[in-house]
Design a protein around this motif. Structure first.
Motif, PDB file in Angstrom:
ATOM      1  N   VAL A 111       0.953  -1.291  -0.521  1.00 43.29           N
ATOM      2  CA  VAL A 111       0.004  -0.148  -0.119  1.00 43.29           C
ATOM      3  C   VAL A 111       0.833   1.027  -0.232  1.00 43.29           C
ATOM      4  CG1 VAL A 111      -1.911   1.573   0.872  1.00 43.29           C
ATOM      5  CG2 VAL A 111      -1.330  -1.436   1.146  1.00 43.29           C
ATOM      6  N   ILE A 112       0.423   2.397  -0.414  1.00 46.32           N
ATOM      7  CA  ILE A 112       1.199   3.575  -1.109  1.00 46.32           C
ATOM      8  C   ILE A 112       0.130   5.188  -1.265  1.00 46.32           C
ATOM      9  CG2 ILE A 112       1.470   3.180  -3.208  1.00 46.32           C
ATOM     10  CD1 ILE A 112       4.547   3.993  -2.504  1.00 46.32           C
ATOM     11  N   LEU A 113       1.262   5.596  -0.606  1.00 44.49           N
ATOM     12  CA  LEU A 113       0.187   6.820  -0.622  1.00 44.49           C
ATOM     13  C   LEU A 113       0.517   7.701  -1.504  1.00 44.49           C
ATOM     14  CD1 LEU A 113      -1.813   9.189   0.374  1.00 44.49           C
ATOM     15  CD2 LEU A 113      -0.282  10.414   1.587  1.00 44.49           C
ATOM     16  N   SER A 114      -0.189   8.440  -2.485  1.00 43.97           N
ATOM     17  CA  SER A 114       0.122   9.037  -3.843  1.00 43.97           C
ATOM     18  C   SER A 114      -0.741  10.215  -4.168  1.00 43.97           C
ATOM     19  CB  SER A 114       0.641   8.116  -5.000  1.00 43.97           C
ATOM     20  OG  SER A 114       0.569   8.403  -6.092  1.00 43.97           O
ATOM     21  N   SER A 115      -1.624  10.254  -5.476  1.00 45.97           N
ATOM     22  CA  SER A 115      -1.460  11.579  -5.778  1.00 45.97           C
ATOM     23  C   SER A 115      -2.583  11.585  -7.314  1.00 45.97           C
ATOM     24  CB  SER A 115      -1.147  13.023  -5.192  1.00 45.97           C
ATOM     25  OG  SER A 115       0.117  12.949  -6.092  1.00 45.97           O
ATOM     26  N   LYS A 116      -3.670  11.843  -7.614  1.00 48.30           N
ATOM     27  CA  LYS A 116      -3.692  12.079  -8.608  1.00 48.30           C
ATOM     28  C   LYS A 116      -2.849  12.290 -10.216  1.00 48.30           C
ATOM     29  CE  LYS A 116      -8.581  12.820  -7.273  1.00 48.30           C
ATOM     30  NZ  LYS A 116      -9.970  13.930  -7.770  1.00 48.30           N
ATOM     31  N   LYS A 117      -1.993  13.293  -9.563  1.00 44.40           N
ATOM     32  CA  LYS A 117      -1.246  14.066 -10.522  1.00 44.40           C
ATOM     33  C   LYS A 117       0.465  13.795  -9.423  1.00 44.40           C
ATOM     34  CE  LYS A 117      -3.964  16.378 -13.564  1.00 44.40           C
ATOM     35  NZ  LYS A 117      -4.287  17.807 -14.628  1.00 44.40           N
ATOM     36  N   LYS A 118       1.310  14.145 -10.039  1.00 40.21           N
ATOM     37  CA  LYS A 118       2.331  13.617  -9.636  1.00 40.21           C
ATOM     38  C   LYS A 118       2.935  15.193  -8.628  1.00 40.21           C
ATOM     39  CE  LYS A 118       6.812  12.199  -8.421  1.00 40.21           C
ATOM     40  NZ  LYS A 118       6.905  12.926  -6.880  1.00 40.21           N
ATOM     41  N   ALA A 119       2.782  15.105  -8.118  1.00 35.96           N
ATOM     42  CA  ALA A 119       2.911  15.777  -6.441  1.00 35.96           C
ATOM     43  C   ALA A 119       3.722  15.822  -5.419  1.00 35.96           C
ATOM     44  CB  ALA A 119       1.829  16.496  -5.453  1.00 35.96           C
ATOM     45  N   PRO A 120       4.477  16.992  -5.002  1.00 35.61           N
ATOM     46  CA  PRO A 120       6.181  17.419  -4.362  1.00 35.61           C
ATOM     47  C   PRO A 120       5.368  16.175  -2.865  1.00 35.61           C
ATOM     48  CG  PRO A 120       4.984  18.938  -4.293  1.00 35.61           C
ATOM     49  CD  PRO A 120       3.951  18.571  -4.914  1.00 35.61           C
ATOM     50  N   TYR A 121       6.844  15.670  -3.536  1.00 37.18           N
ATOM     51  CA  TYR A 121       6.829  14.716  -1.354  1.00 37.18           C
ATOM     52  C   TYR A 121       5.912  13.100  -1.766  1.00 37.18           C
ATOM     53  CZ  TYR A 121       9.540  18.245   0.425  1.00 37.18           C
ATOM     54  OH  TYR A 121      10.881  19.403   0.590  1.00 37.18           O
ATOM     55  N   LEU A 122       5.786  13.323  -2.745  1.00 40.33           N
ATOM     56  CA  LEU A 122       4.666  11.887  -3.196  1.00 40.33           C
ATOM     57  C   LEU A 122       5.322  11.276  -3.872  1.00 40.33           C
ATOM     58  CD1 LEU A 122       0.425  13.436  -2.331  1.00 40.33           C
ATOM     59  CD2 LEU A 122       2.367  12.194  -0.808  1.00 40.33           C
ATOM     60  N   SER A 123       4.772   9.804  -3.835  1.00 41.08           N
ATOM     61  CA  SER A 123       5.162   9.120  -4.982  1.00 41.08           C
ATOM     62  C   SER A 123       4.781   8.705  -6.316  1.00 41.08           C
ATOM     63  CB  SER A 123       5.200   7.606  -4.325  1.00 41.08           C
ATOM     64  OG  SER A 123       5.984   7.198  -3.503  1.00 41.08           O
ATOM     65  N   PRO A 141      -7.736  16.474  -0.980  1.00 41.64           N
ATOM     66  CA  PRO A 141      -8.324  16.777  -2.515  1.00 41.64           C
ATOM     67  C   PRO A 141      -8.177  16.426  -3.786  1.00 41.64           C
ATOM     68  CG  PRO A 141      -6.281  18.796  -1.692  1.00 41.64           C
ATOM     69  CD  PRO A 141      -6.621  17.657  -0.663  1.00 41.64           C
ATOM     70  N   TYR A 142      -6.952  15.568  -2.995  1.00 44.31           N
ATOM     71  CA  TYR A 142      -6.076  15.220  -4.340  1.00 44.31           C
ATOM     72  C   TYR A 142      -5.240  13.163  -4.305  1.00 44.31           C
ATOM     73  CZ  TYR A 142      -2.438  17.918  -2.675  1.00 44.31           C
ATOM     74  OH  TYR A 142      -1.505  18.377  -1.535  1.00 44.31           O
ATOM     75  N   TYR A 143      -5.510  13.370  -2.670  1.00 52.23           N
ATOM     76  CA  TYR A 143      -4.071  11.213  -2.328  1.00 52.23           C
ATOM     77  C   TYR A 143      -5.098  10.749  -2.727  1.00 52.23           C
ATOM     78  CZ  TYR A 143      -2.343  14.605   1.015  1.00 52.23           C
ATOM     79  OH  TYR A 143      -1.369  15.663   1.393  1.00 52.23           O
ATOM     80  N   GLU A 144      -4.361   9.779  -3.200  1.00 53.18           N
ATOM     81  CA  GLU A 144      -5.172   8.352  -4.040  1.00 53.18           C
ATOM     82  C   GLU A 144      -3.807   7.368  -3.242  1.00 53.18           C
ATOM     83  OE1 GLU A 144      -5.975   9.140  -8.801  1.00 53.18           O
ATOM     84  OE2 GLU A 144      -4.430   8.393  -7.861  1.00 53.18           O
ATOM     85  N   LEU A 145      -5.224   6.631  -2.115  1.00 50.22           N
ATOM     86  CA  LEU A 145      -4.467   5.242  -1.715  1.00 50.22           C
ATOM     87  C   LEU A 145      -4.267   4.770  -2.471  1.00 50.22           C
ATOM     88  CD1 LEU A 145      -3.158   4.709   1.071  1.00 50.22           C
ATOM     89  CD2 LEU A 145      -5.364   3.316   1.159  1.00 50.22           C
ATOM     90  N   LEU A 146      -3.245   3.417  -3.238  1.00 48.10           N
ATOM     91  CA  LEU A 146      -2.131   2.936  -4.309  1.00 48.10           C
ATOM     92  C   LEU A 146      -2.203   1.522  -3.107  1.00 48.10           C
ATOM     93  CD1 LEU A 146      -0.745   4.529  -7.224  1.00 48.10           C
ATOM     94  CD2 LEU A 146      -3.430   4.635  -6.301  1.00 48.10           C
ATOM     95  N   TYR A 147      -2.323   0.118  -3.990  1.00 49.56           N
ATOM     96  CA  TYR A 147      -2.349  -1.081  -3.593  1.00 49.56           C
ATOM     97  C   TYR A 147      -1.766  -1.828  -4.620  1.00 49.56           C
ATOM     98  CZ  TYR A 147      -6.328  -3.875  -4.277  1.00 49.56           C
ATOM     99  OH  TYR A 147      -7.108  -4.572  -4.789  1.00 49.56           O
ATOM    100  N   LEU A 148      -1.326  -3.151  -4.412  1.00 51.70           N
ATOM    101  CA  LEU A 148      -0.799  -3.819  -4.920  1.00 51.70           C
ATOM    102  C   LEU A 148      -1.090  -5.549  -4.276  1.00 51.70           C
ATOM    103  CD1 LEU A 148       0.959  -4.652  -8.298  1.00 51.70           C
ATOM    104  CD2 LEU A 148       3.021  -5.434  -6.687  1.00 51.70           C
TER     105      LEU A 148
END
Length: 258
Positions: A111-123, A141-148
């Motif tokens: 699991v990793i925290l990311s965003s809809k578009k590339k954002a500072p300090y996020l993968s 406002p733009y956070y996405e929780l991604l999982y594999l």
């Protein structure tokens, strides 16, 4: 490239910070203290045998300093490959090491925290989705929780409700932060002092425990700035960037003596 695992034995001597050369820098010492305190909780920090931006840091999701519910998963705190080490397969190498290690430890997936578009300090979401990660939850406002997931039909992770809206009740500038990133120990006091010098309402709240982090009002507990209850940014701000923000809200008054 050789991959090095950070341990209590080599932590003091290894270069672990992405843009700070000296191991004696107070920012580095703060980050190393944070790592040392997490190693017994299952934190893993893998890095290339270089002095640069080439590492992955992860921990069992139950122990993560993040407001998520992801029982049985491994949470990636930070994953960064940049500069001269980018585009040489190092991102793939580090991720493969993380996947292998997590499978050996019986984890359900990553699991990793990311965003809809590339954002500072996020993968980078583009790279993660290319590697098979999928969006499992979102937060304002733009956070996405991604999982594999490693197997089909695994229970899906999610954000805790307290972090979904990224809002608080307090007025003025309120900053939540941790020492997970070495830069906060330097830049938080700088903007705090600027706000004080300008008589701007500002309060910095250091998150000091896992429990506090898991109940934080925004997904990115390393750094989340609010103004009058609304989330502003997760970017660790320099003085100049903070000045631009307070000017945007009409709070940066000129010195009458100028």
């Amino acid at each position: 490239m050789e991959i090095i695992d950070i341990t209590k034995e080599n932590l003091e001597s290894e270069h672990i910070c992405c843009a700070i050369a000296s191991n004696e820098d107070f920012q580095v010492l703060s980050k190393k203290k944070w790592i040392f305190e997490r190693l017994d909780e299952g934190l893993v920090f893998k890095k290339g045998n270089v002095r640069g931006k080439c590492f992955i840091e992860y921990i069992p999701a139950e122990m993560a300093w993040a407001p998520i519910i992801a029982e049985g998963y491994m949470f990636i705190n930070c994953f960064l490959v940049a500069g001269q080490y980018k585009g040489r397969g190092n991102s793939n190498l580090l991720l493969e090491e993380c996947i292998k290690d997590s499978k050996e430890k019986g984890k359900k997936g990553l699991v990793i925290l990311s965003s809809k578009k590339k954002a500072p300090y996020l993968s980078d979401p583009k790279f993660l989705k290319y590697k098979g990660f999928k969006v499992v939850d979102t937060a304002y406002p733009y956070y996405e929780l991604l999982y594999l997931p490693f197997k089909k039909r695994e229970k899906k992770p999610r954000f805790k409700e307290n972090a979904k809206k990224s809002s608080i009740k307090e007025r003025g500038f309120i900053l939540y932060y941790t020492h997970q990133c070495p830069f906060t120990v330097k830049y938080v006091p700088l903007i705090e002092n600027l706000a004080k010098s300008k008589n701007i309402p500002f309060k910095a709240i250091q998150i000091k425990t896992r429990e506090e982090a898991q109940n934080a009002p925004s997904p990115f507990t390393t750094y989340s700035l609010f103004f009058n209850g609304r989330f502003i940014t997760n970017e660790i701000l320099s003085v100049k960037k903070f000045e631009r923000i307070i000017a945007l809200y009409g709070l940066l008054k000129k010195d009458p003596a100028v």
